[in-house]
Design an enzyme around this catalytic site. Structure first.
Site, PDB file in Angstrom:
ATOM      1  N   HIS A  82       0.822  -1.214   0.000  1.00  0.00           N
ATOM      2  CA  HIS A  82       0.000   0.000   0.000  1.00  0.00           C
ATOM      3  C   HIS A  82       0.858   1.267   0.000  1.00  0.00           C
ATOM      4  O   HIS A  82       0.508   2.252  -0.662  1.00  0.00           O
ATOM      5  CB  HIS A  82      -0.968  -0.017   1.186  1.00  0.00           C
ATOM      6  CG  HIS A  82      -1.999  -1.091   1.075  1.00  0.00           C
ATOM      7  ND1 HIS A  82      -2.230  -2.038   2.044  1.00  0.00           N
ATOM      8  CD2 HIS A  82      -2.834  -1.401   0.047  1.00  0.00           C
ATOM      9  CE1 HIS A  82      -3.174  -2.859   1.646  1.00  0.00           C
ATOM     10  NE2 HIS A  82      -3.567  -2.518   0.435  1.00  0.00           N
ATOM     11  N   ASP A  89     -10.036  -3.775   0.667  1.00  0.00           N
ATOM     12  CA  ASP A  89      -9.587  -4.026   2.038  1.00  0.00           C
ATOM     13  C   ASP A  89      -9.317  -2.708   2.773  1.00  0.00           C
ATOM     14  O   ASP A  89      -9.203  -2.702   3.994  1.00  0.00           O
ATOM     15  CB  ASP A  89      -8.322  -4.894   2.029  1.00  0.00           C
ATOM     16  CG  ASP A  89      -7.219  -4.292   1.160  1.00  0.00           C
ATOM     17  OD1 ASP A  89      -6.924  -4.863   0.109  1.00  0.00           O
ATOM     18  OD2 ASP A  89      -6.689  -3.229   1.527  1.00  0.00           O
ATOM     19  N   ASP A 140     -18.415  -1.764 -10.880  1.00  0.00           N
ATOM     20  CA  ASP A 140     -17.326  -2.360 -11.648  1.00  0.00           C
ATOM     21  C   ASP A 140     -16.420  -1.233 -12.125  1.00  0.00           C
ATOM     22  O   ASP A 140     -16.899  -0.255 -12.709  1.00  0.00           O
ATOM     23  CB  ASP A 140     -17.918  -3.130 -12.830  1.00  0.00           C
ATOM     24  CG  ASP A 140     -16.856  -3.590 -13.799  1.00  0.00           C
ATOM     25  OD1 ASP A 140     -17.086  -3.547 -15.012  1.00  0.00           O
ATOM     26  OD2 ASP A 140     -15.756  -3.948 -13.333  1.00  0.00           O
ATOM     27  N   ASP A 159      -5.844  -0.967  -7.788  1.00  0.00           N
ATOM     28  CA  ASP A 159      -5.532  -1.943  -6.750  1.00  0.00           C
ATOM     29  C   ASP A 159      -6.383  -3.184  -7.012  1.00  0.00           C
ATOM     30  O   ASP A 159      -7.330  -3.498  -6.301  1.00  0.00           O
ATOM     31  CB  ASP A 159      -5.852  -1.348  -5.375  1.00  0.00           C
ATOM     32  CG  ASP A 159      -5.548  -2.318  -4.246  1.00  0.00           C
ATOM     33  OD1 ASP A 159      -5.982  -2.047  -3.100  1.00  0.00           O
ATOM     34  OD2 ASP A 159      -4.905  -3.356  -4.501  1.00  0.00           O
ATOM     35  N   ASP A 197      -5.720 -10.449  -9.272  1.00  0.00           N
ATOM     36  CA  ASP A 197      -5.123 -11.012 -10.486  1.00  0.00           C
ATOM     37  C   ASP A 197      -6.116 -10.955 -11.636  1.00  0.00           C
ATOM     38  O   ASP A 197      -7.324 -10.794 -11.411  1.00  0.00           O
ATOM     39  CB  ASP A 197      -4.687 -12.448 -10.182  1.00  0.00           C
ATOM     40  CG  ASP A 197      -3.525 -12.441  -9.185  1.00  0.00           C
ATOM     41  OD1 ASP A 197      -3.794 -12.597  -7.965  1.00  0.00           O
ATOM     42  OD2 ASP A 197      -2.390 -12.193  -9.612  1.00  0.00           O
TER      43      ASP A 197
HETATM   44  N1  SAM Z   1      -3.327  -6.557  -3.326  1.00  0.00           N
HETATM   45  C1  SAM Z   1      -4.213  -7.452  -4.063  1.00  0.00           C
HETATM   46  C2  SAM Z   1      -3.480  -8.097  -5.210  1.00  0.00           C
HETATM   47  O1  SAM Z   1      -2.337  -7.701  -5.452  1.00  0.00           O
HETATM   48  O2  SAM Z   1      -4.054  -8.999  -5.807  1.00  0.00           O
HETATM   49  C3  SAM Z   1      -5.434  -6.706  -4.474  1.00  0.00           C
HETATM   50  C4  SAM Z   1      -6.204  -6.342  -3.261  1.00  0.00           C
HETATM   51  S1  SAM Z   1      -7.763  -5.655  -3.388  1.00  0.00           S
HETATM   52  C5  SAM Z   1      -8.541  -6.601  -2.156  1.00  0.00           C
HETATM   53  C6  SAM Z   1      -8.501  -6.230  -4.871  1.00  0.00           C
HETATM   54  C7  SAM Z   1      -9.924  -5.683  -4.923  1.00  0.00           C
HETATM   55  O3  SAM Z   1     -10.366  -5.523  -6.274  1.00  0.00           O
HETATM   56  C8  SAM Z   1     -10.983  -6.589  -4.250  1.00  0.00           C
HETATM   57  O4  SAM Z   1     -11.579  -5.879  -3.194  1.00  0.00           O
HETATM   58  C9  SAM Z   1     -11.982  -6.917  -5.367  1.00  0.00           C
HETATM   59  O5  SAM Z   1     -13.306  -7.022  -4.889  1.00  0.00           O
HETATM   60  C10 SAM Z   1     -11.786  -5.713  -6.268  1.00  0.00           C
HETATM   61  N2  SAM Z   1     -12.200  -5.894  -7.661  1.00  0.00           N
HETATM   62  C11 SAM Z   1     -12.094  -7.000  -8.434  1.00  0.00           C
HETATM   63  N3  SAM Z   1     -12.576  -6.766  -9.673  1.00  0.00           N
HETATM   64  C12 SAM Z   1     -13.014  -5.469  -9.685  1.00  0.00           C
HETATM   65  C13 SAM Z   1     -13.620  -4.637 -10.665  1.00  0.00           C
HETATM   66  N4  SAM Z   1     -13.867  -5.083 -11.916  1.00  0.00           N
HETATM   67  N5  SAM Z   1     -13.920  -3.360 -10.329  1.00  0.00           N
HETATM   68  C14 SAM Z   1     -13.661  -2.892  -9.077  1.00  0.00           C
HETATM   69  N6  SAM Z   1     -13.108  -3.630  -8.079  1.00  0.00           N
HETATM   70  C15 SAM Z   1     -12.783  -4.908  -8.401  1.00  0.00           C
END
Ligand code: SAM
Length: 286
Positions: free
Chosen positions: A61, A85, A137, A155, A158
């Site tokens: 972060h 998170d 989204d 953020d 994968d």
């Molecule tokens: N540090 C992590 C990593 O390197 O994989 C990422 C952490 S963060 C928790 C990832 C966030 O992206 C999750 O809260 C997930 O719900 C969100 N996320 C996934 N797809 C998304 C999208 N299309 N739009 C917005 N948020 C999304």
């Protein structure tokens, strides 16, 4: 006591002894697990991939926020895509110079459960009056966005499931459109030792769009495979090359006490190893 075995990679991985299972739930978008581990503290995983742990989240972060914000020098309007998170939001909020922060997270359940079980990640940041949390989204938000941001931080998880769209050409095009002329885009981009195709694909997509692009890196222990790369893209090439004394002045002036980031690490993080340079088709780190 059972184990949590990460399933992100075939034939290789990590496990965590689950001291206490705090939450397990299939949300509208993904499988969410939060558990306690004696060594890494509380851990959150989505769809079998470790997302964050209390023990090492500060590295990730701090590097995805202070590098672009201090390189920019006068960032006021910040956009975070993903970040449910709350750790990214916490670090952005530490910059008094920032006026507005928009965070677009697809999954309300991730926000809610991390507030409850990982309170130190957001550490009250959602209550900051500068924050506007949008549950949507990220691709849909960007496609309709008419605002310009000084820094956009992706953020994202994968490139699988709901996260896949955040690695698409359309997403990068929209980010380019929604950046100011001095704007900077950064994004989580996997550990190249195990996910080299991720940097190759991102490099291909962003080099057509941005006048300046590169990657920087930091080792985050629970993102296994060595250093994690972060994509960097900007319209102004100077921003990636800020002199060390400027970065040191800005860091000191921010009054922010960090545990990983400093100006020397900032500058050094852009020095990529040969195998990553070869993967992104660059002859050097210039
Ligand atoms: N540090 C992590 C990593 O390197 O994989 C990422 C952490 S963060 C928790 C990832 C966030 O992206 C999750 O809260 C997930 O719900 C969100 N996320 C996934 N797809 C998304 C999208 N299309 N739009 C917005 N948020 C999304």
């Amino acid at each position: 006591m059972t184990d949590y075995r990460e399933t992100l990679h075939d034939n290789y991985g990590q496990f965590f002894k689950i001291e206490t299972m705090l939450h397990e739930f299939r949300t509208e978008h993904q499988h969410l697990v939060i558990f306690e581990n004696a060594r890494m503290g509380r851990v959150m995983a989505l769809d079998g991939a470790i997302q964050t742990t209390e023990a090492d989240e500060f590295i990730y972060h701090e590097m995805l926020t202070h590098v672009p914000i201090l390189a920019h020098g006068s960032a006021r309007n910040i956009l975070i895509i993903g970040g449910g998170d709350g750790g990214m939001l916490r670090e952005v909020c530490r910059h008094d110079s920032v006026d507005r922060i928009t965070m677009v997270e697809i999954d309300q359940a991730v926000v809610d459960m991390c507030k409850e079980y990982l309170p130190n990640h957001s550490s009250g940041a959602y209550d900051d009056p500068r924050v506007n949390l949008v549950i949507d989204d990220g691709m849909r938000f960007m496609a309709n966005c008419t605002e310009k941001f000084d820094v956009i931080i992706s953020d994202c998880p994968d490139p699988t499931g709901p996260g896949e769209v955040l690695f698409s050409e359309g997403f990068y095009q929209a980010c380019h459109r929604c950046l100011t002329d001095e704007g900077i885009f950064v994004a989580q981009n996997g550990t190249p030792f195990l996910q080299i195709d991720e940097v190759k694909t991102t490099a291909k997509n962003i080099q057509e769009l941005f006048a300046d692009w590169h990657f920087y890196h930091a080792a985050v222990p629970t993102y296994i495979g060595g250093s994690m790369t972060f994509a960097w893209a900007a319209k102004n090439p100077q921003l990636r090359k800020q002199p060390l004394d400027i970065l040191r002045q800005r860091f000191a002036g921010s009054g922010i006490v960090t545990r990983y980031y400093n100006a020397d690490i900032h500058q050094a993080a852009f020095a990529l190893p040969q195998y990553v340079l070869q993967a992104i088709g660059k002859p050097s780190n210039d």
